[in-house]
Design an enzyme around this catalytic site. Structure first.
Site, mmCIF file in Angstrom:
data_model
loop_
_atom_site.group_PDB
_atom_site.id
_atom_site.type_symbol
_atom_site.label_atom_id
_atom_site.label_comp_id
_atom_site.label_asym_id
_atom_site.label_seq_id
_atom_site.Cartn_x
_atom_site.Cartn_y
_atom_site.Cartn_z
ATOM 1 N N LYS A 1 -7.828 -23.351 69.466
ATOM 2 C CA LYS A 1 -8.974 -23.039 70.326
ATOM 3 C C LYS A 1 -10.168 -23.834 69.815
ATOM 4 O O LYS A 1 -10.244 -24.149 68.625
ATOM 5 C CB LYS A 1 -9.285 -21.541 70.232
ATOM 6 C CG LYS A 1 -10.130 -21.009 71.343
ATOM 7 C CD LYS A 1 -9.293 -20.571 72.529
ATOM 8 C CE LYS A 1 -10.162 -20.088 73.663
ATOM 9 N NZ LYS A 1 -9.381 -19.621 74.799
ATOM 10 N N GLY B 1 -15.800 -7.887 85.658
ATOM 11 C CA GLY B 1 -15.991 -9.334 85.673
ATOM 12 C C GLY B 1 -15.462 -9.938 86.956
ATOM 13 O O GLY B 1 -14.281 -9.816 87.281
ATOM 14 N N GLY C 1 -15.651 -13.223 87.704
ATOM 15 C CA GLY C 1 -15.649 -14.666 87.489
ATOM 16 C C GLY C 1 -14.407 -15.290 88.099
ATOM 17 O O GLY C 1 -13.805 -14.741 89.042
ATOM 18 N N VAL D 1 -11.283 -15.595 87.150
ATOM 19 C CA VAL D 1 -10.056 -14.793 87.184
ATOM 20 C C VAL D 1 -10.292 -13.470 87.918
ATOM 21 O O VAL D 1 -9.514 -13.088 88.802
ATOM 22 C CB VAL D 1 -9.531 -14.502 85.752
ATOM 23 C CG1 VAL D 1 -8.267 -13.649 85.817
ATOM 24 C CG2 VAL D 1 -9.260 -15.795 85.005
HETATM 25 P P1 NAI Z 1 -15.735 -16.544 83.921
HETATM 26 O O1 NAI Z 1 -16.772 -17.026 82.970
HETATM 27 O O2 NAI Z 1 -15.453 -17.310 85.157
HETATM 28 O O3 NAI Z 1 -16.066 -15.042 84.359
HETATM 29 C C1 NAI Z 1 -16.488 -14.051 83.496
HETATM 30 C C2 NAI Z 1 -17.389 -13.138 84.322
HETATM 31 O O4 NAI Z 1 -17.679 -11.973 83.564
HETATM 32 C C3 NAI Z 1 -18.729 -13.765 84.701
HETATM 33 O O5 NAI Z 1 -18.905 -13.695 86.098
HETATM 34 C C4 NAI Z 1 -19.733 -12.915 83.948
HETATM 35 O O6 NAI Z 1 -20.973 -12.773 84.637
HETATM 36 C C5 NAI Z 1 -19.004 -11.598 83.857
HETATM 37 N N1 NAI Z 1 -19.477 -10.705 82.818
HETATM 38 C C6 NAI Z 1 -19.942 -10.995 81.577
HETATM 39 N N2 NAI Z 1 -20.278 -9.872 80.929
HETATM 40 C C7 NAI Z 1 -19.998 -8.841 81.771
HETATM 41 C C8 NAI Z 1 -20.119 -7.436 81.669
HETATM 42 N N3 NAI Z 1 -20.581 -6.839 80.577
HETATM 43 N N4 NAI Z 1 -19.750 -6.679 82.729
HETATM 44 C C9 NAI Z 1 -19.283 -7.256 83.850
HETATM 45 N N5 NAI Z 1 -19.155 -8.589 84.005
HETATM 46 C C10 NAI Z 1 -19.507 -9.370 82.973
HETATM 47 O O7 NAI Z 1 -14.419 -16.358 83.034
HETATM 48 P P2 NAI Z 1 -12.916 -16.306 83.541
HETATM 49 O O8 NAI Z 1 -12.336 -17.664 83.489
HETATM 50 O O9 NAI Z 1 -12.822 -15.516 84.788
HETATM 51 O O10 NAI Z 1 -12.229 -15.486 82.353
HETATM 52 C C11 NAI Z 1 -12.402 -14.086 82.241
HETATM 53 C C12 NAI Z 1 -11.763 -13.595 80.950
HETATM 54 O O11 NAI Z 1 -10.369 -13.918 80.949
HETATM 55 C C13 NAI Z 1 -12.334 -14.233 79.680
HETATM 56 O O12 NAI Z 1 -12.316 -13.289 78.633
HETATM 57 C C14 NAI Z 1 -11.352 -15.350 79.370
HETATM 58 O O13 NAI Z 1 -11.317 -15.671 78.003
HETATM 59 C C15 NAI Z 1 -10.052 -14.714 79.812
HETATM 60 N N6 NAI Z 1 -9.041 -15.681 80.186
HETATM 61 C C16 NAI Z 1 -9.282 -16.595 81.181
HETATM 62 C C17 NAI Z 1 -8.311 -17.500 81.534
HETATM 63 C C18 NAI Z 1 -8.518 -18.471 82.662
HETATM 64 O O14 NAI Z 1 -7.517 -19.075 83.123
HETATM 65 N N7 NAI Z 1 -9.734 -18.674 83.139
HETATM 66 C C19 NAI Z 1 -6.998 -17.552 80.835
HETATM 67 C C20 NAI Z 1 -6.830 -16.499 79.867
HETATM 68 C C21 NAI Z 1 -7.830 -15.631 79.538
#
Ligand code: NAI
Length: 348
Positions: free
Chosen positions: A81, A181, A183, A185
């Site tokens: 990472k 969240g 985001g 995913v």
């Molecule tokens: P992202 O950055 O697109 O979305 C994360 C979202 O969480 C953002 O919209 C943010 O505003 C929101 N957020 C932050 N703090 C929050 C809270 N306290 N309450 C509610 N919402 C909150 O990230 P993504 O790519 O969607 O990933 C989400 C999680 O999944 C992360 O932990 C990441 O490490 C994990 N992950 C993602 C993968 C991927 O393919 N993108 C693969 C494996 C794990």
């Protein structure tokens, strides 16, 4: 800052690289946990860490998680990472990405980078100007693109597995799911859950994002403060790590916790705390492997979305095996998953 070798999360990392570039201000840490199964692969996370110790702790925990994730996903990759220290909204420049690319190139393929929180497809293309060892690149050029839809698919299949096992239900109609969240995913997962008839509640710090995701899922927005303790069947954490802790676990009202966020258990003992509350936990790195499975087909040079989906469809079988062994031996699913992964990476 704690010395690296004595760090509580060190766990015999093979290599930890501190990368700096004075012209761009690059400050990054690349953790290579284990290369027993292949080159260390894992995302680049950009975040505004409060201090270096937080960044180091994060990279060490995340790269070990990638070793375990890649092993249990059955892909020929080790675990690594990178964390890039800075504000992804304010500090990102093409030059900074290129400097990171040079640091990755210096590792000569021992670390393969992909996208994680705070990074975009465009950033991957900037990094690729300096190194071949970067994936999750533009699908127009024959690469796998954003891994998040494949991650969301794996989470959806995992939720179905947990619901079948714990609620004896073969479909999601009327099953209440809280998604933390909205985001990349979380939003995609919510949409797919909605399509399958689940009742979706979703929260995000960005309220517009939460509303858009709720609309697409035919669901409802909940406040960030309320989402974790919502009265639901399933909690799907898709935002931050360490959200299953001494404060939150006593307040949970879901039967199942199964989501995408990495390192959901604040400490290993929180797996037991969930079990004591009668909550079924789908180990995060098993559930969220879809994205790295997607990347692994890019690395092989034979990207094929159909094969990726077929591979992701094997996640439920692994999860079932973990739940079975855990039940047979009176252990928690996270302990069984760690044990399986450690065997696969030559650490048992
Ligand atoms: P992202 O950055 O697109 O979305 C994360 C979202 O969480 C953002 O919209 C943010 O505003 C929101 N957020 C932050 N703090 C929050 C809270 N306290 N309450 C509610 N919402 C909150 O990230 P993504 O790519 O969607 O990933 C989400 C999680 O999944 C992360 O932990 C990441 O490490 C994990 N992950 C993602 C993968 C991927 O393919 N993108 C693969 C494996 C794990």
């Amino acid at each position: 800052m704690s010395a690296v070798f004595d760090h509580v999360e060190f766990d015999h990392h093979e290599q930890v690289v501190f990368a700096h570039d004075h012209q761009t201000g690059l400050r990054a840490i690349i953790g290579i946990h284990n290369t027993f199964l292949g080159p260390a692969a894992g995302g680049v996370r950009m975040a505004n860490y409060a201090n270096m110790d937080d960044a180091l702790t994060d990279v060490l925990r995340l790269s070990r998680g990638m070793s375990y994730k890649n092993a249990l996903a059955g892909i020929p990759l080790g675990g690594g990472k990178a964390v890039l220290i800075g504000n992804p909204k304010a500090d990102k420049t093409p030059q900074l990405m290129q400097a990171l690319g040079r640091a990755i190139q210096g590792l000569a393929g021992r670390y393969l980078a992909a996208e994680d929180v705070g990074m975009t497809l465009a950033d991957m293309e900037e990094i690729a100007l300096e190194t071949n060892h970067v994936f999750g690149r533009d699908p127009k050029a024959g690469f796998g693109g954003e891994p998040s839809p494949m991650t969301a698919l794996g989470v959806l299949l995992s939720i179905k597995t947990c619901v079948r096992r714990f609620m004896g239900r073969d479909d999601l109609r009327g099953v209440r799911v809280a998604v933390q969240g909205a985001g990349a995913v979380g939003a995609d997962l919510a949409r797919q859950l909605g399509q399958d008839g689940a009742e979706v509640l979703i929260a995000d710090m960005d309220s517009a994002r939460a509303q858009a995701a709720a609309d697409a899922a035919g669901g409802q927005v909940l406040s960030v403060d309320d989402i974790l303790c919502a009265d639901v069947d399933v909690l799907a954490p898709c935002a931050l790590g360490a959200i299953l802790n001494d404060v939150t676990i006593p307040k949970l009202r879901s039967k199942i916790v199964c989501g995408a966020a990495n390192n959901q258990l604040a400490e290993p003992r929180h797996g037991q705390a969930l079990a004591e509350r009668g909550i079924l936990y789908g180990p995060d790195y098993v559930v969220n492997a879809g994205g790295i499975i997607n990347v692994s087909y890019e690395v092989s040079g034979e990207y094929d979305a159909t094969k990726v989906v077929e591979h992701i469809q094997r996640i439920p079988k692994t999860l079932e095996q973990i739940f079975e062994e855990a039940a047979d031996e009176g252990l928690t699913p996270d302990v069984v998953a760690d044990r399986m992964a450690q065997r696969l990476i030559g650490r048992s």
